[in-house]
Design a protein around this motif. Structure first.
Motif, PDB file in Angstrom:
ATOM      1  N   TYR A  47       3.610  19.447  36.759  1.00 20.10           N
ATOM      2  CA  TYR A  47       3.400  20.843  36.484  1.00 20.10           C
ATOM      3  C   TYR A  47       2.394  21.093  35.503  1.00 20.10           C
ATOM      4  O   TYR A  47       1.971  20.228  34.708  1.00 20.10           O
ATOM      5  CB  TYR A  47       4.765  21.468  36.011  1.00 20.10           C
ATOM      6  N   PRO A  48       1.649  22.415  35.255  1.00 21.10           N
ATOM      7  CA  PRO A  48       0.731  22.523  34.429  1.00 21.10           C
ATOM      8  C   PRO A  48       1.182  22.080  32.997  1.00 21.10           C
ATOM      9  O   PRO A  48       0.180  21.481  32.225  1.00 21.10           O
ATOM     10  CB  PRO A  48       0.352  24.055  34.489  1.00 21.10           C
ATOM     11  N   HIS A  49       2.343  22.377  32.663  1.00 26.11           N
ATOM     12  CA  HIS A  49       2.487  22.102  31.043  1.00 26.11           C
ATOM     13  C   HIS A  49       2.485  20.495  30.823  1.00 26.11           C
ATOM     14  O   HIS A  49       2.602  19.994  29.465  1.00 26.11           O
ATOM     15  CB  HIS A  49       4.091  22.611  30.740  1.00 26.11           C
ATOM     16  N   GLU A  50       2.313  19.719  31.769  1.00 28.60           N
ATOM     17  CA  GLU A  50       2.575  18.153  31.710  1.00 28.60           C
ATOM     18  C   GLU A  50       1.190  17.675  31.361  1.00 28.60           C
ATOM     19  O   GLU A  50       0.852  16.566  31.288  1.00 28.60           O
ATOM     20  CB  GLU A  50       3.277  17.631  32.797  1.00 28.60           C
ATOM     21  N   PHE A  51       0.286  18.449  31.330  1.00 30.98           N
ATOM     22  CA  PHE A  51      -1.187  18.232  31.426  1.00 30.98           C
ATOM     23  C   PHE A  51      -1.845  18.686  29.888  1.00 30.98           C
ATOM     24  O   PHE A  51      -1.389  19.655  29.450  1.00 30.98           O
ATOM     25  CB  PHE A  51      -2.002  18.815  32.485  1.00 30.98           C
ATOM     26  N   SER A  52      -2.985  17.986  29.428  1.00 31.68           N
ATOM     27  CA  SER A  52      -3.770  18.349  28.440  1.00 31.68           C
ATOM     28  C   SER A  52      -4.732  19.371  28.749  1.00 31.68           C
ATOM     29  O   SER A  52      -4.794  19.585  29.961  1.00 31.68           O
ATOM     30  CB  SER A  52      -4.614  17.238  27.759  1.00 31.68           C
ATOM     31  N   GLY A  53      -5.425  20.047  27.635  1.00 34.64           N
ATOM     32  CA  GLY A  53      -6.396  21.143  28.063  1.00 34.64           C
ATOM     33  C   GLY A  53      -7.233  20.647  29.100  1.00 34.64           C
ATOM     34  O   GLY A  53      -7.891  21.237  29.979  1.00 34.64           O
ATOM     35  N   GLY A  54      -8.002  19.681  28.784  1.00 30.98           N
ATOM     36  CA  GLY A  54      -9.072  18.724  29.572  1.00 30.98           C
ATOM     37  C   GLY A  54      -8.396  18.845  30.816  1.00 30.98           C
ATOM     38  O   GLY A  54      -9.416  18.793  31.834  1.00 30.98           O
ATOM     39  N   GLN A  55      -7.566  18.019  31.059  1.00 26.28           N
ATOM     40  CA  GLN A  55      -6.902  18.054  32.253  1.00 26.28           C
ATOM     41  C   GLN A  55      -6.702  19.151  33.280  1.00 26.28           C
ATOM     42  O   GLN A  55      -6.861  19.243  34.436  1.00 26.28           O
ATOM     43  CB  GLN A  55      -5.620  16.897  32.205  1.00 26.28           C
ATOM     44  N   ARG A  56      -6.191  20.212  32.433  1.00 24.70           N
ATOM     45  CA  ARG A  56      -5.889  21.448  33.181  1.00 24.70           C
ATOM     46  C   ARG A  56      -7.307  22.108  33.668  1.00 24.70           C
ATOM     47  O   ARG A  56      -7.477  22.651  34.762  1.00 24.70           O
ATOM     48  CB  ARG A  56      -5.496  22.508  32.076  1.00 24.70           C
ATOM     49  N   GLN A  57      -8.408  21.826  32.918  1.00 19.46           N
ATOM     50  CA  GLN A  57      -9.585  22.335  33.238  1.00 19.46           C
ATOM     51  C   GLN A  57     -10.113  21.649  34.507  1.00 19.46           C
ATOM     52  O   GLN A  57     -10.786  22.304  35.478  1.00 19.46           O
ATOM     53  CB  GLN A  57     -10.662  22.193  31.962  1.00 19.46           C
ATOM     54  N   ARG A  58      -9.538  20.460  34.547  1.00 25.47           N
ATOM     55  CA  ARG A  58     -10.057  19.500  35.831  1.00 25.47           C
ATOM     56  C   ARG A  58      -9.393  19.977  37.175  1.00 25.47           C
ATOM     57  O   ARG A  58      -9.830  20.016  38.128  1.00 25.47           O
ATOM     58  CB  ARG A  58      -9.897  18.184  35.597  1.00 25.47           C
ATOM     59  N   ILE A  59      -8.290  20.276  36.725  1.00 24.73           N
ATOM     60  CA  ILE A  59      -7.410  20.900  37.780  1.00 24.73           C
ATOM     61  C   ILE A  59      -8.022  22.332  38.289  1.00 24.73           C
ATOM     62  O   ILE A  59      -8.028  22.601  39.534  1.00 24.73           O
ATOM     63  CB  ILE A  59      -5.808  21.255  37.433  1.00 24.73           C
ATOM     64  N   GLY A  60      -8.626  23.196  37.203  1.00 19.12           N
ATOM     65  CA  GLY A  60      -9.244  24.464  37.887  1.00 19.12           C
ATOM     66  C   GLY A  60     -10.315  24.143  38.481  1.00 19.12           C
ATOM     67  O   GLY A  60     -10.688  24.973  39.445  1.00 19.12           O
ATOM     68  N   ILE A  61     -11.235  23.255  38.181  1.00 17.48           N
ATOM     69  CA  ILE A  61     -12.372  22.727  38.943  1.00 17.48           C
ATOM     70  C   ILE A  61     -12.006  22.272  40.413  1.00 17.48           C
ATOM     71  O   ILE A  61     -12.554  22.613  41.276  1.00 17.48           O
ATOM     72  CB  ILE A  61     -13.194  21.832  38.211  1.00 17.48           C
ATOM     73  N   ALA A  62     -10.866  21.557  40.575  1.00 18.73           N
ATOM     74  CA  ALA A  62     -10.377  20.981  41.813  1.00 18.73           C
ATOM     75  C   ALA A  62     -10.094  22.061  42.599  1.00 18.73           C
ATOM     76  O   ALA A  62     -10.243  22.038  43.808  1.00 18.73           O
ATOM     77  CB  ALA A  62      -9.326  19.913  41.342  1.00 18.73           C
ATOM     78  N   ARG A  63      -9.216  23.097  42.042  1.00 19.02           N
ATOM     79  CA  ARG A  63      -8.863  24.419  42.743  1.00 19.02           C
ATOM     80  C   ARG A  63     -10.128  24.848  43.464  1.00 19.02           C
ATOM     81  O   ARG A  63     -10.057  25.480  44.492  1.00 19.02           O
ATOM     82  CB  ARG A  63      -7.969  25.198  41.907  1.00 19.02           C
ATOM     83  N   ALA A  64     -11.028  24.995  42.787  1.00 19.34           N
ATOM     84  CA  ALA A  64     -12.525  25.758  43.067  1.00 19.34           C
ATOM     85  C   ALA A  64     -13.148  24.990  44.360  1.00 19.34           C
ATOM     86  O   ALA A  64     -13.414  25.390  45.201  1.00 19.34           O
ATOM     87  CB  ALA A  64     -13.432  26.042  42.101  1.00 19.34           C
ATOM     88  N   LEU A  65     -13.129  23.597  43.946  1.00 19.19           N
ATOM     89  CA  LEU A  65     -13.996  22.644  44.894  1.00 19.19           C
ATOM     90  C   LEU A  65     -13.286  22.545  46.094  1.00 19.19           C
ATOM     91  O   LEU A  65     -13.820  22.210  47.125  1.00 19.19           O
ATOM     92  CB  LEU A  65     -14.087  21.434  44.217  1.00 19.19           C
ATOM     93  N   ILE A  66     -11.913  22.469  46.229  1.00 14.67           N
ATOM     94  CA  ILE A  66     -11.115  21.969  47.516  1.00 14.67           C
ATOM     95  C   ILE A  66     -11.620  23.066  48.717  1.00 14.67           C
ATOM     96  O   ILE A  66     -11.534  22.738  49.933  1.00 14.67           O
ATOM     97  CB  ILE A  66      -9.840  22.351  47.365  1.00 14.67           C
ATOM     98  N   MET A  67     -12.134  24.247  48.219  1.00 16.76           N
ATOM     99  CA  MET A  67     -12.626  24.978  49.326  1.00 16.76           C
ATOM    100  C   MET A  67     -13.963  24.806  49.876  1.00 16.76           C
ATOM    101  O   MET A  67     -14.843  25.661  50.772  1.00 16.76           O
ATOM    102  CB  MET A  67     -12.571  26.443  48.843  1.00 16.76           C
ATOM    103  N   ASN A  68     -14.669  23.697  49.578  1.00 18.46           N
ATOM    104  CA  ASN A  68     -15.984  23.373  49.531  1.00 18.46           C
ATOM    105  C   ASN A  68     -17.169  24.389  49.548  1.00 18.46           C
ATOM    106  O   ASN A  68     -17.721  25.041  50.516  1.00 18.46           O
ATOM    107  CB  ASN A  68     -15.916  22.725  51.106  1.00 18.46           C
ATOM    108  N   PRO A  69     -17.213  25.205  48.291  1.00 18.37           N
ATOM    109  CA  PRO A  69     -17.729  26.120  48.039  1.00 18.37           C
ATOM    110  C   PRO A  69     -19.475  25.812  47.910  1.00 18.37           C
ATOM    111  O   PRO A  69     -19.851  24.662  47.742  1.00 18.37           O
ATOM    112  CB  PRO A  69     -17.312  26.821  46.652  1.00 18.37           C
TER     113      PRO A  69
END
Length: 324
Positions: free
Chosen positions: A152-174
């Protein structure tokens, strides 16, 4: 000549100010005030300026998360603000946003796998049994481990959360990503990791970025061109090397002078701007920067400077560009 991926022409976004008993519109906040630029496939354009200059509003209006007041935004030749809801929804996977605050943009009640994969389900791009494999793959690309999928989000550091945000954008193959201050809340060492990740992904996937930041030293490492905004307007835009070597607008010079120099033996001349940024609800007449510009003359107070090309791909809005 190939058509630009993104064309923004005379874009305006005004927010109404309401007052009185009848809550009538008594004025407007001119958050984005007549901006024009193009963005080619595989290019990274940095948008910089002080807080409140309209950078984020520009990005959100381009993606049509906010409706425009005037102007056009064309993505691959299609005017986004003329599309129906259904047509816009079909276009959404090709245009994604990376948020400034990765924690508030993630739902604390759902795990990372669900947060990243939900858009695939929503758009019907993959079957349900394929989602976990796709999410694990994109997590690995963004520097996270496959076992992170159930956390879950609270288990990650700030940098890891930003990587998750980037992953969420990239998974749509934009094809196009608006990155809205994606490293401003992170430590300097983590900022470097995220910038390197974005740079690697751009090379691997031929991504096109609109990278919004208040920090010129950050956009220097990622962007091919840089646009400088002040009070809702573009005051200068140039290729990165040109802008850093030969800034033509006094506001750009002031921003560049604020970049810290890592050599303690070298002294840099800091340009300190006097006064506060005027209100976008009541911008100054003439050049919007004249109230803080140390070189302002009478014409600056009366006449709006033309935004014109002074050198190859180097645009500036200043009556005395490069003369100071």
């Amino acid at each position: 000549m190939t058509e630009p991926l993104l064309e923004v022409n005379h874009l305006k976004k005004y927010f109404p100010i309401q007052g009185g008993i009848m809550q009538r519109t008594v004025g407007h906040v001119r958050a984005v005030d007549d901006i024009t630029f193009t963005l080619n496939k595989g290019e990274a354009l940095g948008l910089v300026g002080e807080s409140g200059c309209g950078k984020s509003t520009t990005g959100r209006t381009i993606l049509r998360l906010l409706e425009k007041t005037e102007g056009t935004v064309k993505f691959k030749g299609t005017d986004l603000h003329e599309l129906s809801r259904k047509e816009l929804r079909a276009m959404r996977p090709k245009m994604q946003l990376v948020f400034q605050d990765p924690y508030s943009s993630l739902n604390p009640r759902i795990n990372v796998g669900t947060a990243i994969g939900e858009a695939l389900v929503d758009h019907g791009l993959v079957s349900k049994h394929e989602i976990r494999d796709r999410v694990k793959e994109i997590l690995s690309i963004c520097g996270l481990a496959p076992y992170h999928i159930d956390r879950y989000p609270h288990e990650f550091s700030g940098g890891q959360r930003q990587r998750i945000g980037i992953a969420r954008a990239l998974i749509m193959n934009p094809e196009f990503i608006v990155a809205d201050e994606p490293v401003s809340a992170l430590d300097v060492s983590i900022q470097a990791q995220i910038i390197n990740l974005l740079s690697d992904l751009q090379e691997q996937k031929n991504l096109t970025y609109l990278f919004i930041s208040h920090d010129l030293s950050v956009v220097e490492h990622l962007c091919n061109r840089i646009g400088v905004m002040y009070l809702g307007s573009m005051v200068e835009m140039a290729p990165r090397e040109e802008l850093f070597a030969r800034p033509l607008h006094p506001y750009t010079k002031a921003l560049l002078s604020a970049i810290p120099v890592p050599d303690p033996t070298r002294k840099s001349e800091r340009i300190v701007l006097q006064g506060d940024i005027p209100s976008p609800a009541n911008p100054p007449s003439g050049c919007k920067f004249h109230t803080r510009c140390p070189f302002a003359k009478e014409i600056c107070k009366q006449q709006v400077p033309k935004y014109e090309e002074m050198a190859s791909n180097h645009f500036v809005a200043c009556h005395f560009a490069g003369e100071f």
